[in-house]
Each structure stands twice: as C-alpha cells, then as structure tokens.
Design an enzyme around this catalytic site. Structure first.
Site, PDB file in Angstrom:
ATOM      1  CB  SER A  44      47.916 129.616  75.350  1.00 32.37           C
ATOM      2  OG  SER A  44      47.137 128.510  75.709  1.00 32.37           O
ATOM      3  CB  SER A  46      51.486 124.719  79.590  1.00 32.41           C
ATOM      4  OG  SER A  46      51.360 124.494  78.203  1.00 32.41           O
ATOM      5  CB  SER A 117      53.600 109.156  76.118  1.00 36.49           C
ATOM      6  OG  SER A 117      52.537 109.771  75.426  1.00 36.49           O
ATOM      7  CG  ASP A 162      42.339 123.118  68.739  1.00 37.29           C
ATOM      8  OD1 ASP A 162      42.157 123.558  67.577  1.00 37.29           O
ATOM      9  OD2 ASP A 162      43.176 123.604  69.519  1.00 37.29           O
ATOM     10  CD  GLU A 166      48.799 124.315  63.958  1.00 36.87           C
ATOM     11  OE1 GLU A 166      48.164 123.429  63.313  1.00 36.87           O
ATOM     12  OE2 GLU A 166      48.498 125.506  63.942  1.00 36.87           O
TER      13      GLU A 166
HETATM   14  P1  ATP Z   1      47.728 125.485  73.993  1.00 36.07           P
HETATM   15  O1  ATP Z   1      48.390 125.593  75.318  1.00 36.07           O
HETATM   16  O2  ATP Z   1      47.308 126.807  73.471  1.00 36.07           O
HETATM   17  O3  ATP Z   1      46.637 124.479  73.962  1.00 36.07           O
HETATM   18  P2  ATP Z   1      49.795 123.942  72.621  1.00 36.07           P
HETATM   19  O4  ATP Z   1      49.167 122.778  71.970  1.00 36.07           O
HETATM   20  O5  ATP Z   1      50.885 124.583  71.823  1.00 36.07           O
HETATM   21  O6  ATP Z   1      48.802 125.106  72.913  1.00 36.07           O
HETATM   22  P3  ATP Z   1      50.925 122.289  74.670  1.00 36.07           P
HETATM   23  O7  ATP Z   1      50.085 121.078  74.563  1.00 36.07           O
HETATM   24  O8  ATP Z   1      51.164 122.803  76.036  1.00 36.07           O
HETATM   25  O9  ATP Z   1      50.333 123.539  74.039  1.00 36.07           O
HETATM   26  O10 ATP Z   1      52.307 122.023  73.936  1.00 36.07           O
HETATM   27  C1  ATP Z   1      53.282 123.008  73.725  1.00 36.07           C
HETATM   28  C2  ATP Z   1      54.377 122.432  72.839  1.00 36.07           C
HETATM   29  O11 ATP Z   1      55.127 121.476  73.575  1.00 36.07           O
HETATM   30  C3  ATP Z   1      53.880 121.691  71.615  1.00 36.07           C
HETATM   31  O12 ATP Z   1      53.701 122.550  70.535  1.00 36.07           O
HETATM   32  C4  ATP Z   1      55.009 120.668  71.371  1.00 36.07           C
HETATM   33  O13 ATP Z   1      56.056 121.275  70.639  1.00 36.07           O
HETATM   34  C5  ATP Z   1      55.506 120.372  72.766  1.00 36.07           C
HETATM   35  N1  ATP Z   1      54.881 119.151  73.300  1.00 36.07           N
HETATM   36  C6  ATP Z   1      53.672 119.039  73.881  1.00 36.07           C
HETATM   37  N2  ATP Z   1      53.418 117.773  74.246  1.00 36.07           N
HETATM   38  C7  ATP Z   1      54.504 117.050  73.878  1.00 36.07           C
HETATM   39  C8  ATP Z   1      54.857 115.651  73.963  1.00 36.07           C
HETATM   40  N3  ATP Z   1      54.029 114.766  74.506  1.00 36.07           N
HETATM   41  N4  ATP Z   1      56.064 115.277  73.470  1.00 36.07           N
HETATM   42  C9  ATP Z   1      56.904 116.187  72.906  1.00 36.07           C
HETATM   43  N5  ATP Z   1      56.614 117.492  72.798  1.00 36.07           N
HETATM   44  C10 ATP Z   1      55.448 117.938  73.270  1.00 36.07           C
END
Ligand code: ATP
Length: 336
Positions: A44, A46, A117, A162, A166
């Site tokens: 949201s 990032s 990681s 949470d 996902e």
């Molecule tokens: P929010 O920002 O609303 O909490 P989110 O969980 O979708 O939502 P992020 O944690 O920023 O947000 O992750 C965004 C996306 O990036 C994830 O849905 C995933 O596809 C990818 N991602 C996040 N962390 C990793 C990781 N460690 N390795 C590979 N892909 C990742």
C-alpha cells in the site's frame, strides 16, 4: 529492459566467518551498494524490488517505502513498528527460517529502504488459486511451518495481527516465509525477556509469550479477523491462532470459513461463530484442529499460553509424526 539478475551464491553456503563479516558489513550499507533489478510486488505504501548486493552479488528483496506516501497516509507508526519487529526477529539469536529476515535499513530524501531475505514471488494465496485446495499432507506440512513461525514470534513478544495467505510467502524451496509485519504489535514483557532464545535455524519456540493485554481497533483483513478484535476486547497472541484456524480451513476446504457479501455480514458470522465444514472435508484431525482454533474465547484456543503454547500443537493428532526440528531441511510437498 531489465538486466537479468547475477547468479548469486546461496546465503547458506557462506562459511561462518565470512557470514559474520558480511553481517557486520550489512550494517553500513547505503542505496549505492545495491543494484535494483526487477519489481517483485507492490504494497500500500511501498514497492518491493529484487536487489543485488554489488559487492557480494547476494540477492535480496528490497522494500522501498515512499516517505511522502507514509506521511500522507499517516503510516509513520506502522512503518516504525514493522522495522522494530523485524529487527527484533532478525538478530542472530532470534532469527527463524520461516520468518522474513531484515538485513539492514537505510534512507535517502525520498524513501526508506528495508533489505529483506528473498522469498519467491509466490505466496500461499497464489498456491491456493492454482491448486484450489491442498492435500492433507500438503496442508499438514504448511500448517506445521506456520505454527513454527507463529509460536516463535509469540515467544519473542510479537503478535502479527495480519496472518493471511497473502502474507505467507513461499521460499524458492517451498517453505513458508511469514512476512509483512506492518500490523504487528510488540508486547511489553510482564516477565523478563524469554531466555534463552531459540538457536537458529530452528522450528522450535519456547512456550508462552510475555504478554500485556491490549485493546485494539480493527487491523488486519476482514475474513481472518478475530471476534475479540471486532468486539474491541483485550487481545493477545490468540488473534493469530484464530487466523490460523481460518487458514487451515481454507487450505483443505478451498474456501474461507467466514464469507459473505459484505464486511458487515462477514463480521456478523465471525462474532456468532457461524461457519460450516463442507460435506467432503477430508480429515477428522484437521477438523478437530480448526475447531480448537476457531473459538470465541481467545484463551480457549490451541497455542495460547492457557492451552500449553507450542506443546499444545505438538500433542494434537493432526501433527502426529511431524518432525518439527527437521522441517527447514525437509523437502516441501508444495514443490511436487
Ligand atoms: P501492505 O503494504 O499493505 O502491508 P503488502 O503485504 O502487499 O501490503 P509488502 O510487504 O510491501 O506489502 O509486499 C508487497 C509485495 O512484494 C508482496 O505481495 C510480495 O509479492 C512482494 N514481496 C514482499 N516481500 C518479499 C520478499 N521478502 N521476497 C519476495 N517478494 C516479496
């Protein structure tokens, strides 16, 4: 066009002395130390990129959070909480193989950077979309890894709040990687810090988290939110075990237990514990596990301190035969 990522030596293959050196060097990194390759996903506030350390060629997931967006959406608290929880869980003595690891953070004028990681692109929701439901063996393996991750964070005084498919990423080798600590809460210990911490890597967690009861407004996702959150009651680690109950149901039934046309009706179902197992639900022990997690009173839920913490899971018949210590090195049935 996007340059193809360099072949990186596996992190686990580094000799210990080199690893310690690398870890020390990670503390001093800046944006210039990394190559930003393709985009992995968006959150949201990032964007997450595949990044490569220019020096070691080790690959990471780099979460880039826009400062302007954080300010605009008043997410400052959330981002600090996420960083604090990840830092706590990423210390060498508290690292866990089924939890995303934060290697370092840095910032520039526009953004905050979290070097994490790298998991694969796949998350448990993606797996479910593809397979519709899991076999009992696949569900047992996946649930065991989620249990190992959750009992570990709880033992370190952190509740995730949470937990949902996902946020359960899948590593390249098919293991669970619990991620997204944006809604997490760190409990102030009422007892001294849990000690000694779990040696890494391990799937074992000491039983029972330190706790301070907290009321909390709705955070998380409608389908997995627990009755006590909706009723603005004191919460503890039981919120994560409620979500776990919803997930185990979903893994084996192919659908979420509390579903309806709007959040209002979903919440009504949750607070009155209105859900039904499909007639073809495949396993009586899994059913009993779900029934011992989806309980209105959080203190009654398996996994909570009152119900024996991690030991409660180990003794449950659904987990009979699970080699908890061997999980990180075992071949994931999700890879078949
Ligand atoms: P929010 O920002 O609303 O909490 P989110 O969980 O979708 O939502 P992020 O944690 O920023 O947000 O992750 C965004 C996306 O990036 C994830 O849905 C995933 O596809 C990818 N991602 C996040 N962390 C990793 C990781 N460690 N390795 C590979 N892909 C990742």
């Amino acid at each position: 066009s996007i340059p193809s990522p360099p072949e990186a030596p596996a992190d686990a293959a580094s000799p210990p002395a080199k690893k310690a050196e690398d870890e020390q060097a990670m503390g001093l990194k800046t944006k210039a130390d990394f190559l930003f390759l393709e985009e992995l996903g968006e959150g949201s506030y990032s964007t997450v990129y595949l990044g490569s350390d220019r020096n070691t060629h080790t690959r990471f997931a780099i979460k880039v959070c826009s400062k302007a967006q954080i300010m605009r959406e008043k997410k400052i608290q959330q981002i600090f909480r996420e960083k604090e929880c990840l830092q706590k869980l990423s210390r060498p003595e508290s690292y866990h193989p089924f939890i995303v690891r934060l290697y370092c953070t840095f910032q520039d004028n526009e953004s905050l950077y979290f070097v994490l990681s790298l998991a694969s692109r796949q998350d448990l929701l993606g797996v479910l979309k593809k397979k519709k439901k899991l076999t009992v063996e696949e569900a047992r393996f996946t649930t065991s890894e989620i249990v190992a991750a959750l009992t570990h964070i709880h033992a370190h005084g952190i509740i995730h709040r949470d937990v949902k498919p996902e946020n359960l990423l899948i590593s390249q080798s098919g293991h669970i990687v619990l991620s997204d600590f944006g809604c997490a809460k760190m409990l102030e210990p009422t007892t001294p810090e849990p000690a000694p911490p779990t040696p890494a890597p391990s799937s074992e967690a000491p039983d029972g988290p330190p706790r301070t009861g907290r009321r909390c407004s709705f955070v998380g996702t409608a389908h997995y939110v627990s009755p006590e959150v909706l009723n603005n009651k004191i919460i503890h680690e039981g919120v994560d075990y409620w979500a776990l109950g919803c997930i185990v149901f979903q893994l084996l039934a192919g659908d979420r237990p509390f579903n309806d046309v709007s959040e209002y009706f979903i919440f009504k179902r949750i607070t009155s514990l209105r859900y039904e197992f499909p007639a073809d639900f495949p396993d009586a022990n899994a059913k009993s596990l779900i029934e011992s997690l989806l309980l209105i009173d959080p203190d009654d839920r398996l996994g909570t301190r009152a119900k024996g913490g991690f030991s409660g899971f180990k003794e449950h018949p659904f987990f009979e035969g699970v080699d908890w210590k061997g999980l990180p090195d075992s071949v994931s049935p999700l890879m078949a």
